[in-house]
Design a protein around this motif. Structure first.
Motif, PDB file in Angstrom:
ATOM      1  N   LYS A   1       0.841  -1.202   0.000  1.00  0.00           N
ATOM      2  CA  LYS A   1       0.000   0.000   0.000  1.00  0.00           C
ATOM      3  C   LYS A   1       0.874   1.250   0.000  1.00  0.00           C
ATOM      4  CE  LYS A   1      -3.872  -2.165   2.387  1.00  0.00           C
ATOM      5  NZ  LYS A   1      -4.622  -2.247   3.672  1.00  0.00           N
TER       6      LYS A   1
ATOM      7  N   VAL B   1      -5.154   4.302   3.408  1.00  0.00           N
ATOM      8  CA  VAL B   1      -5.973   3.163   2.971  1.00  0.00           C
ATOM      9  C   VAL B   1      -5.733   1.918   3.811  1.00  0.00           C
ATOM     10  CG1 VAL B   1      -6.147   4.054   0.617  1.00  0.00           C
ATOM     11  CG2 VAL B   1      -4.366   2.365   1.174  1.00  0.00           C
TER      12      VAL B   1
ATOM     13  N   ARG C   1      -6.656   1.421   6.916  1.00  0.00           N
ATOM     14  CA  ARG C   1      -7.945   1.126   7.551  1.00  0.00           C
ATOM     15  C   ARG C   1      -9.025   1.138   6.477  1.00  0.00           C
ATOM     16  NH1 ARG C   1     -10.443   0.592  12.126  1.00  0.00           N
ATOM     17  NH2 ARG C   1      -8.590   1.000  13.391  1.00  0.00           N
ATOM     18  N   ASP C   2      -9.681  -0.006   6.337  1.00  0.00           N
ATOM     19  CA  ASP C   2     -10.751  -0.170   5.350  1.00  0.00           C
ATOM     20  C   ASP C   2     -11.947  -0.775   6.088  1.00  0.00           C
ATOM     21  OD1 ASP C   2     -12.493  -1.053   3.347  1.00  0.00           O
ATOM     22  OD2 ASP C   2     -10.880  -1.790   2.052  1.00  0.00           O
ATOM     23  N   GLU C   3     -12.871   0.069   6.499  1.00  0.00           N
ATOM     24  CA  GLU C   3     -13.994  -0.383   7.324  1.00  0.00           C
ATOM     25  C   GLU C   3     -14.874  -1.411   6.614  1.00  0.00           C
ATOM     26  OE1 GLU C   3     -14.470   0.055  10.551  1.00  0.00           O
ATOM     27  OE2 GLU C   3     -12.698   1.338  10.707  1.00  0.00           O
TER      28      GLU C   3
ATOM     29  N   ARG D   1     -13.871  -3.642   4.375  1.00  0.00           N
ATOM     30  CA  ARG D   1     -13.139  -4.918   4.401  1.00  0.00           C
ATOM     31  C   ARG D   1     -13.153  -5.505   5.813  1.00  0.00           C
ATOM     32  NH1 ARG D   1     -11.902  -9.799   2.841  1.00  0.00           N
ATOM     33  NH2 ARG D   1      -9.771 -10.389   3.348  1.00  0.00           N
ATOM     34  N   LYS D   2     -12.983  -4.651   6.823  1.00  0.00           N
ATOM     35  CA  LYS D   2     -13.029  -5.112   8.208  1.00  0.00           C
ATOM     36  C   LYS D   2     -14.361  -5.808   8.490  1.00  0.00           C
ATOM     37  CE  LYS D   2     -13.311  -3.408  12.917  1.00  0.00           C
ATOM     38  NZ  LYS D   2     -13.301  -2.252  13.806  1.00  0.00           N
TER      39      LYS D   2
END
Length: 103
Positions: free
Chosen positions: A46, A51, A53-55, A57-58
């Motif tokens: 990355k 990017v 933290r990807d809510e 995807r989480k």
């Protein structure tokens, strides 16, 4: 199966159970090591720290684990809580690695 422990259904006493739990814990740590390796790879790949933290995807990862747990007859809510902690720990680790790589 490893020779140092029995499958749960084959345990005859608490010593068997404890050997199995200890062996399983070692296997889980090895799997966590691999999972965190993927976090190191993500930190390397990355190019934008924002990017990490990807809510969406989480939520997907936690939902997948919860659904898999439920299908196996495991406590869905407990697995969701474990995966919440796992994913948040993974994000924190990835951010640390992202910063370390670019220091």
């Amino acid at each position: 199966m490893n020779d140092d422990h029995k499958l749960p259904e084959d345990c005859g006493d608490m010593a068997d159970v404890r050997r199995g739990v200890d062996a399983t814990d070692r296997e889980l740590i090895a799997l966590l090591d691999r999972r965190f390796g993927y976090m190191r790879a993500a930190a390397r790949i990355k190019t934008d720290r924002g990017v990490v933290r990807d809510e969406a995807r989480k939520a997907e990862v936690i939902r997948n684990a919860a659904e898999d747990a439920a299908a196996r007859g495991l406590p869905r809510e407990r697995i969701e809580a474990l995966w919440e902690l796992l994913v948040e720990s993974s994000i924190a680790y990835e951010l640390t690695e992202w910063d370390r790589i670019r220091a």
